[in-house]
Design an enzyme around this catalytic site. Sequence first.
Site, PDB file in Angstrom:
ATOM      1  N   HIS A  97      -3.852  56.282   4.547  1.00 37.86           N
ATOM      2  CA  HIS A  97      -4.962  55.714   5.316  1.00 37.86           C
ATOM      3  C   HIS A  97      -4.938  56.231   6.753  1.00 37.86           C
ATOM      4  CE1 HIS A  97      -7.453  51.784   6.038  1.00 37.86           C
ATOM      5  NE2 HIS A  97      -7.918  52.808   6.742  1.00 37.86           N
ATOM      6  N   ARG A 101     -10.892  62.027  12.635  1.00 38.72           N
ATOM      7  CA  ARG A 101     -12.084  62.198  13.487  1.00 38.72           C
ATOM      8  C   ARG A 101     -12.651  63.621  13.496  1.00 38.72           C
ATOM      9  NH1 ARG A 101     -12.295  56.784  13.466  1.00 38.72           N
ATOM     10  NH2 ARG A 101     -11.026  55.759  15.050  1.00 38.72           N
ATOM     11  N   ASP A 374      -3.389  53.116   9.053  1.00 38.88           N
ATOM     12  CA  ASP A 374      -4.784  52.998   9.506  1.00 38.88           C
ATOM     13  C   ASP A 374      -4.913  53.648  10.885  1.00 38.88           C
ATOM     14  OD1 ASP A 374      -7.451  52.406   9.646  1.00 38.88           O
ATOM     15  OD2 ASP A 374      -7.219  50.249   9.818  1.00 38.88           O
TER      16      ASP A 374
END
Length: 530
Positions: A97, A101, A374
């Site tokens: 995870h 970008r 994350d």
Amino acid sequence: MRKRNSDMAGKASIILQHLTLWDTGEHISVRLPLASLATDTRKAATEDASGPALLDDDGALRAAIQSATRSMAAGKAVDVVVDCSAYTLAPGLCDPHVHFRDPGQTQKESMTSGCAAAASGGYTNVLIMPNTVPALDGRRLHPGMDGAQDVLDAGFDSVVDYLQHYAEFSGESLPVRYELCVAASTGREGQVASRLQDWEPYLRNGGSDGNQSTETHPIVAISDDGAAITDGILDEVAANARQAGIPVVDHCEHHDSGVINDGRISRKLGVPGIPASTELTIVQRDIALARRTGQHVHLQHVSTAAAFEAIRQAKRDGLQVSCETAPHYLALCDEDVLEHGTLAKMNPPLRSAADREATIEAVRDRTVDMLATDHAPHTVCEKAQSLLDAPNGIIGLETAYGVCHHVLVDGGYIDDRRLIELMSVAPARLMGEDTADVDSLLTVGESTDSSRVLDLRQGNARLASELSILAPGERWTIDPEQFHSRARNTPFASWTVTGRPMATLIASSFAFSRIPASRISTRNSIESES
């Protein structure tokens, strides 16, 4: 002279001594080929190097290998010897995870900086989420589409193709492997399910035509992470996943308003709260999906006691449900927003102290299958905004092992072996990967060292050559200014933790090292003397 140098190269090695094997505790040695090093990642890529360029924080390992390489060129076989006492050899850490970008928001992170951060954190493989700009949904791009121009300018007509060929067109040799999570909906807008035919060719198994995929970075999961898959397309997404043979990976939380956890702290700060029920509602819905369809559903970044209890029951019922949590839900709670402000703002939000305790208990009792960072980079300016306006998310690749070891192992909840299962073995399994059975590849040691040896000089088993070297007892202080990530948005600055990644290996070569000079030496090659 060329043949002589080749003979020398066959005899000279990098020797890692006194490593402790993560699952058995056996002390072993590892032999690696002594390969020439590129001076930077761009040169490594253009010269078609067999492995990644070495990212060396300390510089000592690079210097020793270059010195031995010069000796080899002069006709003398020299081994580089690394004392790995108190270091653990583990299968490479795997993060299911991350948000890199790229394309679309490279001011926050790029593939290059994100992969460097992953290597620094001990990772050898990561799963990239689909909230790129444009979304990673497989559709063909055209001029004028939001964010499409960077992809088109690079010579590709989809984000999937852009990421498949990133190293090739950028000239970068990335220090980790990565796989892709395709968007569940077109544009991640939640209105229309992404089309299977747009991304099926990129599956590991090559899709329904039965041809083996040749893609280096296959699609291994489907998600609209950043948002829950919407009710209107959920069944169609599950059908696509079932046909593709991949898990549905869901952001198991949905709210229309709110900033931090609903409770005493949100009221004290005068900001709207996000109730814990926003997580439970989606968890229960997704469990029902697994029950109804038999589809494997993986629940992301679970953070509340009620959600963990629902998952426990689903597992007792034998459903194909797995889940992850993240280091920040183990280490922090909503009270920490008072100290860290927007650096403690994420989605799902940090929950109550009781929820944090329930998260730790869910790791301890194996309700949690794996740990995921994350990793969500943002710029300093973005996080400098008010609590209401700043974006959600923190970075975590370079702090995860230390923070989790500090909280879970030093806290007495799990042991080192279980931490490796949570951060390597289980995430790899979710991504359709196996991890190495190093024990089965060990051979009897040489006369100078009675330990058994993992000899990777002949590329012995691809997965066995993707490894992390960890220092579980090393105490260190987190300094964001030393990060390889472009971002600095972490609440863990100045934390002193125990447990640090020291190196990673990919394709039988060092990809990353921070091993200090005091542990590195050279010697005449034993094999050249025999």
